[in-house]
Structures are given as C-alpha cells and as structure tokens.
Design a protein around this motif. Sequence first.
Motif, short mmCIF file in Angstrom:
data_model
loop_
_atom_site.label_atom_id
_atom_site.label_comp_id
_atom_site.label_asym_id
_atom_site.label_seq_id
_atom_site.Cartn_x
_atom_site.Cartn_y
_atom_site.Cartn_z
N PRO A 21 93.29 157.16 112.19
CA PRO A 21 91.87 157.53 112.14
C PRO A 21 91.69 158.91 111.51
N GLY B 240 84.35 151.14 115.61
CA GLY B 240 85.65 151.78 115.75
C GLY B 240 85.83 153.00 114.89
N ASN B 241 87.07 153.32 114.62
CA ASN B 241 87.40 154.52 113.87
C ASN B 241 87.45 154.25 112.37
N ARG B 242 87.12 155.27 111.61
CA ARG B 242 87.35 155.26 110.16
C ARG B 242 88.76 155.77 109.93
N THR B 243 89.48 155.17 109.01
CA THR B 243 90.83 155.63 108.71
C THR B 243 90.85 156.49 107.45
N ARG C 13 85.48 155.30 119.89
CA ARG C 13 85.16 153.87 119.83
C ARG C 13 84.17 153.49 120.92
#
Lengths: 328, 328, 328, 328
Positions: free
Chosen positions: C270, C250-253, C237
Amino acid sequence: MLEICQFGAGRIGAIHAGNVAAHPGATLRYVVDVDRKAAEALAAKHGAQVVEADAALADPRIGAVIIASSTDTHADLIERSARAGKRVFCEKPVDLSMKRVDACVAAVRAAGVPVLIGFNRRFDPSFAALKRAIDDGRVGPVELVQITSRDPNPPPPAYVKVSGGLFRDMMIHDFDMARWLLGEEPVEVFASASCLVDPAIGAAGDVDTAAVTLRTASGRLAAITNSRRASYGYDQRIEVHGAKGCVSAGNRTETTVALADAGGVTGAKPLHFFLERYAEAYRAELAHFLEVAAGRAKPLTSIEDGRAALRLAEAAVESLAGRRAVAV
Amino acid sequence: MLEICQFGAGRIGAIHAGNVAAHPGATLRYVVDVDRKAAEALAAKHGAQVVEADAALADPRIGAVIIASSTDTHADLIERSARAGKRVFCEKPVDLSMKRVDACVAAVRAAGVPVLIGFNRRFDPSFAALKRAIDDGRVGPVELVQITSRDPNPPPPAYVKVSGGLFRDMMIHDFDMARWLLGEEPVEVFASASCLVDPAIGAAGDVDTAAVTLRTASGRLAAITNSRRASYGYDQRIEVHGAKGCVSAGNRTETTVALADAGGVTGAKPLHFFLERYAEAYRAELAHFLEVAAGRAKPLTSIEDGRAALRLAEAAVESLAGRRAVAV
Amino acid sequence: MLEICQFGAGRIGAIHAGNVAAHPGATLRYVVDVDRKAAEALAAKHGAQVVEADAALADPRIGAVIIASSTDTHADLIERSARAGKRVFCEKPVDLSMKRVDACVAAVRAAGVPVLIGFNRRFDPSFAALKRAIDDGRVGPVELVQITSRDPNPPPPAYVKVSGGLFRDMMIHDFDMARWLLGEEPVEVFASASCLVDPAIGAAGDVDTAAVTLRTASGRLAAITNSRRASYGYDQRIEVHGAKGCVSAGNRTETTVALADAGGVTGAKPLHFFLERYAEAYRAELAHFLEVAAGRAKPLTSIEDGRAALRLAEAAVESLAGRRAVAV
Amino acid sequence: MLEICQFGAGRIGAIHAGNVAAHPGATLRYVVDVDRKAAEALAAKHGAQVVEADAALADPRIGAVIIASSTDTHADLIERSARAGKRVFCEKPVDLSMKRVDACVAAVRAAGVPVLIGFNRRFDPSFAALKRAIDDGRVGPVELVQITSRDPNPPPPAYVKVSGGLFRDMMIHDFDMARWLLGEEPVEVFASASCLVDPAIGAAGDVDTAAVTLRTASGRLAAITNSRRASYGYDQRIEVHGAKGCVSAGNRTETTVALADAGGVTGAKPLHFFLERYAEAYRAELAHFLEVAAGRAKPLTSIEDGRAALRLAEAAVESLAGRRAVAV
C-alpha cells in the motif's frame, strides 16, 4: 450401473479409475495395461480385474471403455472398441498422424457409437462458466481470444521425442479451447516458436516457447502463447474479448493466504500442475461421459473435435517451418 | 484398517462417512441414528450396518467413533465411548452447559482415550497455512487478530432455540480460532450484539449480529464480527497482525471468472456455505483423527479446547447482558 | 478569486497551500506561522506574504482561512477567524478538551460563518464512492461497519505526549467515518487497547493497539481497530455490511506490478503514508471548501462533526479505564 | 530555469503545458499553434505568450521545445528546432514515412542536440518498475513478452485516415515497449488483423483488432494484441516471462471499491483513457526531459527508438498484406 473397461493404468489412468469408483452410476470391471504390475495395482485398488483387451471387448457386460494408454495405441483401441459397440472415452490425441485420424473417424462413424475425446479443459468449472457467459451474450460477438498456457517444468527429452512436438502435444489443448471459444473455425494459422527452456528439447527437434495466431473467416482472432516452463506453477488463463466486454478465467491458487510485510504482499502460487488444477474438470468429464454413454448427451468434445485440433497443430508446424500464415 | 462407528446420519454425518469411505486406512462398520431411515440410507451407501449404540460400543472390532449426532447427545456419547475404550472424534460443542462439559472432561481423562473435537476450521488449508506462517515467525509476535465470520442465511427459529445462541453455536468456532492464533489465552471478553437480520431470532432470545473483543494477559487483542447473513455467500476471513507484518486468509470463490464491461469488473462469489468451503478441511480433519487414533498424533483440538471456547462464549453472553468486559 | 490566509506552514500546511495554488478559484495571499522561516519558505513558493495573524484577519480581502497550525491553536484561531467573518477550514481536532470545543462551537454559531473540519477521509475517492453506494441503497440498511486503520510507524514520544492519545489523535478519524457510514449516532462505546508497539508510548501514558466497538440506538455496530505500526505501509480499509450486500474500499498500492516466481506471487505494498494515500482527498477537500466558501455547499464535515467524534474518543478513554461500555 | 516553447495547444499539449507550469525547474514562455484561439487560451492559463514558430526558435532564451502539434508537422519542427540548437521533446511518431524519419534522424545527429520522443509508457510507474525488475534479474533471461493494449473507443474515421493506421498510430507504443522489455531487437514480425469494431475504419483502409508476433535473433518472442474498443475502459497490461519467473503490470482502477452481493463481487473499471491512466507518466516524462535538457541524462526514448518502432509498424503492415512473417 455402467460397467467399464479401462485401458491404461498410468498417472492419468489412476485419475479416471478413481473418478469411476467414486461415481454412483459406474463401476470399473476391467483394467488393461501392457505393464501388468501397474494394471494389477490399479485393479486391486478399485476391485476390478486385469484382463487382455480382446477378452474385455468381447464381454457384453462392458458398456464403455476409457482409453488412457499411450498415444500410439489410441486409434487402434478406439476402432476396436467402436466395432465392439462400446461407448468410448479416449484421452487426446486420437493420433499424431492425420491420415490415421481420418481412418479412425471413418471407423467410428461406421460403428455409430459415441466417442468422447479428453479435452479436459472444457470441463474446468471456470472455463465452462466463461463459455456460458459467452453463450449468454455477456460479451457480445467474440472478437479476440487470448490464451496463456504454461507447464511448470519441461518434459523429459524421451517424452519429447514421442510427443509429436509442442503443437500436437501441448498446444492442441489450446487449439481446442480457441475453436470452442471463437465460435467459428480458424481458417489461418501463424506460428512463431523457439527453444529457450531446454536445449535437449531443441536437440529432439522440438520447440518449448511459442506464440500462435489464429484467424477465422469473419476475422476473429486468437492469440495463444505456450511455454514448457513456469517457475510459479501451472499457468492456464484465458481472456475472451467481445463487442460488449471481456470475460476471463485465471488460475486457482494453493491457498488464499497473503503475507504483507516490508517486502510487499505475497500470495500463494497457482496450483502446481494439471492433476491438481484439473481435478474437478476430470470429475466433470467422467460424469459427462456417463451421460453420453447413457444416450442423454452428445459428446462435448467429439472425435471430429480431436481431428480439428490436430489439423491446427499441423498447420502450426507448417507455418513455423515456412515462416508464413498457413490456410486451414 | 480402523473400524469406525458413526453416531448421526445427518448433513455433517454424511460428510464424515464419505471421508471415512474414501480413506484407505479406515472403514465404516456401524451407523447409529435415532432416525432409522437416515441411518439405513447412509449405511447402505457405504456398506455399513445399522445398530444400536450399546451393540456398537460393545464390539471390540470398533476402534473409534465419530459423533455427529445432535448437540444434546454429545457429552453422553463421548463418555460412553471413552469408557468403552474407543477413540473419539466429536463435533463441536461438547455440550452447551459448562458443568456438563466439566464432567465430560473428567470422564475422558479418567478413561485415558484421545478425543478430537471438530473445530474444522483449523484444518482448512488456508487457515492452517496462516497458522504455520505465524509459527514460522513470518509476522513476528502477534498483536491483533481480526476474524470476520458470516453465514449466508439465518438458521430457522426452531434451531435457534436449541442452538445455545450465536456465541455458543456460531462464534464458538471463532473463539477457537482466536485462541489458536493469538497464542495466548484471552483473559477478558467484551461483546456487543443486536438482532438486525431476523426478528424471529430476537423473539427466540438470541442475537444475529455481533462484535466481540478479546484481550490476553500480555495485551494481545482479537476483534471478531459475526452475522447470520451474507447475501454474497459464506464469508470467512482472518487477518493476523504482528510486529513484522500481517498474514491473512480469505474466501475461496466458485470460479475464477471475471466479467469486465461498462458496469465494472464482476467476479464470482465466495463458496456458498460450510459444506463447500470446508470440504478439504473435513477431509484433513478425518485424516488427522486417524493419526490420533493410531497414536501417531495428539488431537489438534482437544476436549479442553472445546471447554475453553465454550468458556469464552459464556463470558460473551455475560458481557452482553452486563455491558461490561468480563474476566475469564 | 478567493483570497486565503493559511495558518501553519508545516507538512500538512504545505499540502493545503499547494492545492490552493493549483486551484483556479483561489489564491494564497498570507502565510502565518510562529516558525518564521517555514512561513517564509512556503510563502515564497506560492507568491504569498508572511504576516501576523491580526493583520491577516483584519484584511478585508481575505475571504477564508485555512488552519493547519498545531492543535492547541485551533480553537482560538477558529474563533478569531469566525469573529472576523472569515470562512474557516480547520484541520482536526478542534481541540482536545470538550469544554473548549463547546465554547468554540458556540462562537462559530454566533458568528454564523461556515467551518469545515479536516476529516480528509470523507473526500477520498474510494471512501466517497463507498458512501454513495450506501446512500444509493446498494447494500440495504447498514448493519455492521468494519474499519481497519494502521499507521506505518509509531509517532515520536514527544508527539504522543501532546497528541491527546490514540483515541483523540488517530482513531478520531475512524470515529468520524463510523458515524458517517453508520447513518446513525453511536450511543455506546467499548474500548480495549494495549501498548505493544513501543514501550515509550506506554511510558507516555498512551496505547498503540486498539479495538473499539460502537453501537447505535437501533443496534447497528461498528468495529474499529487501530495500530501505530504496519510494516507494509499505511493500512486504511473499510467494509460496510448491510442487509443486501457488502461494500468495501481498500488500499491503493505503489504500483500494479506483481512478480510470480517459485516463492509465490508478490505485489506492491500500500502507499506508504497519509500524504500519498490521501493526496486526492486533500485536493477534493480543498475544492469542497471553496464551494462552501462560495455559499454553494454546506460543510461535509462541520464543527459539530468535530465535536461528535471527540465525544466518542472521550468515551473510548473512559471505557478503557473502566473496562465497561460507556453510554454517549 | 529552463524556458520552453511549446508547439501545439490541443489535448496532449494542455497536459505538457500543465506539467511544465507545475515543475519548479521550467517555465512556459511561448505557445505556437495554427489554431490561434487554442494557443491563446493555453498561453493565458500559464502566463505564456503566443508567437510564430520562427520568432520562438530565434529567441536565445528558449532552451527547449515541446512538439505536441499534429503528426505531419513533427519532423519539420524537430529539424528546425534542432538546427536552432534547442533541446527537443516531440510526441510520437516522428513521421509516418520512414524516408522522412531517416532525414530527420540525420538532421538531429548533425545538430547534436538531444531529442526525446514521447513514448510515455516507459515513464508509467508500474511499467518502469517492471523494467527495473527485469534489469535486476528478477525474472532471469526474458523469453516471452505479452502486451495487451486496448482503447476504450474507436477514433473518428477522419482521424483514422491521417493516423497512418493502427500499427503506426496505436501499436507503435507497444512496439516500443516490446523492444525495451525484450532487451533485443526483433528480427521478424508477423501481423494478423481485422476490422471488427467499426466498418468505417475498414472503409478508411484500416484495421481495428490485431495480433502481432515479434521474434528476436536469439528466439525471444513478443505477442501483442490491440483493439480499438474496450467497454470497460483503457486496457494496458504487460507480462514478461523469463527463466526464473514472470513480472506483470496491470491497470489502475478508478477506485478500490468492491460491492459483494447476490450477483457477485463487482469492482471498479480501469481508468478510462490515456489522460487519466498516464497522468503520472506524463509528469515523469517531462521531468526526465528537463534532466535531458540539463545534460544530466540521455533520452530514455531517442529519435532512433522512434525510428525503430516505426520500422516494426511498417513490417507489420507488410506482413498483414502478404500473410507471412517479415524480416526486419
């Protein structure tokens, strides 16, 4: 300083009385309740007196009343208060019978006093902001309103029996919101519903899970779902889709804490029930009522709004029985 | 019913006085402030009296004091109140000079009264839940604490001059949170900082943008960033990473409304400043102080905690000047 | 159609080879690896041939090379490829020794061929969009960059020993991002770090948890944290704070699924590691390299960028040993 | 290696052909399309040949067909392919006429070959995970399914005329999802709909905004809303409420970037349309078809599923005309 008499010293009554006490422009003078002990406890907390209804309504110092007593007393108290020239803030519904509501509306009109009906959701800061966004043209002409409304737990069967049923008791709030947000009157109602949560509700002749569709004359749609159960807390969400975009308002959570670990990312649940979720709404509603009582505002939710929401609830009952759309 | 004397009738004083008034277990008897008019206004609002400090401290009915006056009066008032046997709730910081703080700590110990220092963030529902998650072992042993703390707007230069500087005035809250969440005392501090927001702050000898690293004896780390500016509102976020996971707490927003349109999906900003963001924390802090005053709880944030946070602030100042890590 | 020779048939090599195969503008002609079996498997998959390095570099049909072999071979292969007139795409780092890097930079300059160093994160769609937002002036002048970077699991001790350590192996990516996003060169580095995740890492002379602060000449700051462990998956991030606002990525889930029940609201983790998280980045990186090879673009991440990031890593090592800020 | 003939070289055909080419277990041998140029372009891209349908179906090397041609050719091609013993993967719908579908189902049963109908959403990773959560008992018995499905832009009027209308063309996907997630067959359908987006759609005899309610024999409900317009991109969300909780799946966004400034916090829009949103679903669907063709799996979405979804669409059309619930 507006002096107020409150009818009803129960759960919602305690909220309103506390908000009156905290407001610099109003004071609670009288509390009336058939449960004398409850009345005395609430009166003592806020330095008010316990009296009978007649005495309170006869006191010229009383400028306004708050009616938070049981549903079957609402229409009578509205009429008596209106005739006594008091400004009225009454919890929803006006009554469960349309005939009775009509008589009450007539009496209020004759008396010429303002009456605010407690559709508290219109005063929720998020829903109010959503409405402002629509009025400001942020989503363009409204096309579709989606309302999800779920209670955390089913009510006791004894309550179900006197409640008027899910459409008149629970979805009536959503009918009011749909009317407000659609910006047009619904002309057609279709209701589908089941008893899936608690067989006792079915035994009491009611449903606990419902999906209702409204349509306005110009074709705008509203899709409302209700359930008497949500294990994760009170679920109150609205989406309004228009030609230019969508504005939505969701749930407030207990905290902003999230735990990320091998099991996923877990956040807090929505606030558990209406007392927490709508605490700010109740404060804003009371403040609005004081503006109404002072003649500086018209009721945002009038007795006619109360009637219109009940009319939709009745149409939903009729639709469910007849398995067809009902014209309003 | 605990009778309270409050020193200070300014912005934060109004918050505390209001919370005392709303609490069933306490009443505000006296307000003391060099600004007589402010004192009288606040006293009038809550049915209290304006007196001089000596009179208040001599009154045996006063069981506790709240010190919300200017920073340079804190240590004196703590000492005088403690000697008079009053329980003390004092806003941070105890003093800007470590020597003065040490004397004050000694006086408090001698007097044997409980003193609560107003590190309000520990009482924020989300940060408190985050701490409980750590204590419950939800993230395993703590390894790294990340704190982002940004004010919406820089303070006026006049305030900067008497504030003790960003580390003693603003980051002192974050030092307290870091100590609390790390679960170990930091033994090393490194600070890097700049004046990027307002040249007047630099002219006053202070910084407005800072990044500080703390390390404990076992090697746990904390990374703190501060800024005197955040165009989107008060930014107060914490992440705690441990062997088993991460627990975080973020900002509360003004509403839950989101607008989705061709420009993206736009949600509300964080609550604008500390009065809104920490309203619940101030209520919980006052409730805790009443528990402390009643002998049912120890201060969650003692005068020793106030001293320890100031020690870290001093080390940060020294580190910034020397461009090296400073042992604590 | 650009014909490519790839050095290295391991994990990251498979990614690059697959992206070459899927790209309409390039074809994989040769695979070179000391592990003959791995080379043959990868070559077979994409219809390429296994050859020795000399033969590949002598083949005039080869217009470009991809170097995805072990770190200790990078500098040699860059130099040999550059001398052979091939366009070069080499995984980071150029080398772990600054002296060796300097020689390599000189050789590349002498050869006059473009060299792209594989700082893949610059090609991540979200980080690239974040950079564009900065360049478009959306946050105003940058003041503070915050980078959180955590691997899901610690590497094996054998890898740690040859990795050059956390700063040269892992945080070097974050140093590159910080330089890119700060828009100014850091002039001062401070590093604090510990071994908290795996004692074997400490035994190998390395750290696994770190917090580093960078400062530029004008006072812009970057705060970077790294850990070799994140039970919830790869955590990547970035926040960039400027005078007008903050832009973050941010993160991809794994999925968008959320389960709301009595335990809270649980969403997906994530994406687990860099192969999943940066799959799109690797594709975009290869596409960029083909643009570079065609003379239509300059390397977004040049060999000089590789050198600059290594210089920051060296300064971090020095700072950690000396417990002081190190000038760059 | 399964050799495949694909009918249709348009937009969705290109997706399927690309997925076949990228899959190690299949190869595209033939492309058939009345648009010879489109067929040749697609065939050239993947090393396939352009032939007539008869020739392809007569070739014993062809083990399977993909039907991605126009809707009016589906049923014929399914029947011819089935009779030729080919395994079939056909885009939805089977046909717009129930009579024709019934004949096709009979032909397929007689031929005894597996037929997979392209309800791609069941293969979306998030929707598939949602279904697994239900099957794993995470939400308890299902009570209410809510589906929001909105296209970014209305289709051209020419398409509307041959599409079969919103219920058969667009909501048919949602009918399939509702059946799948309810876990019971709907026995009653009510539809309300309007033309609000594009008068040309109304002129073509169709609607563009719709709300439909389904009810199963045990009383489970589904509430589906559709619109041909969503300025913020393709909107595809599902919530499933059960006795123990709620599982939901939402939209994927273009990036994870958020900009926080004085105007609020703005994040990225959902992916723009089905090609982006369901890219992974199409890959998984093709992989599933290869498993089906290999005899290792049964079609997740059979021709009977195609028939059942069409039956619900027909009931919706009937309900809309008659303004009443229609039994299925």
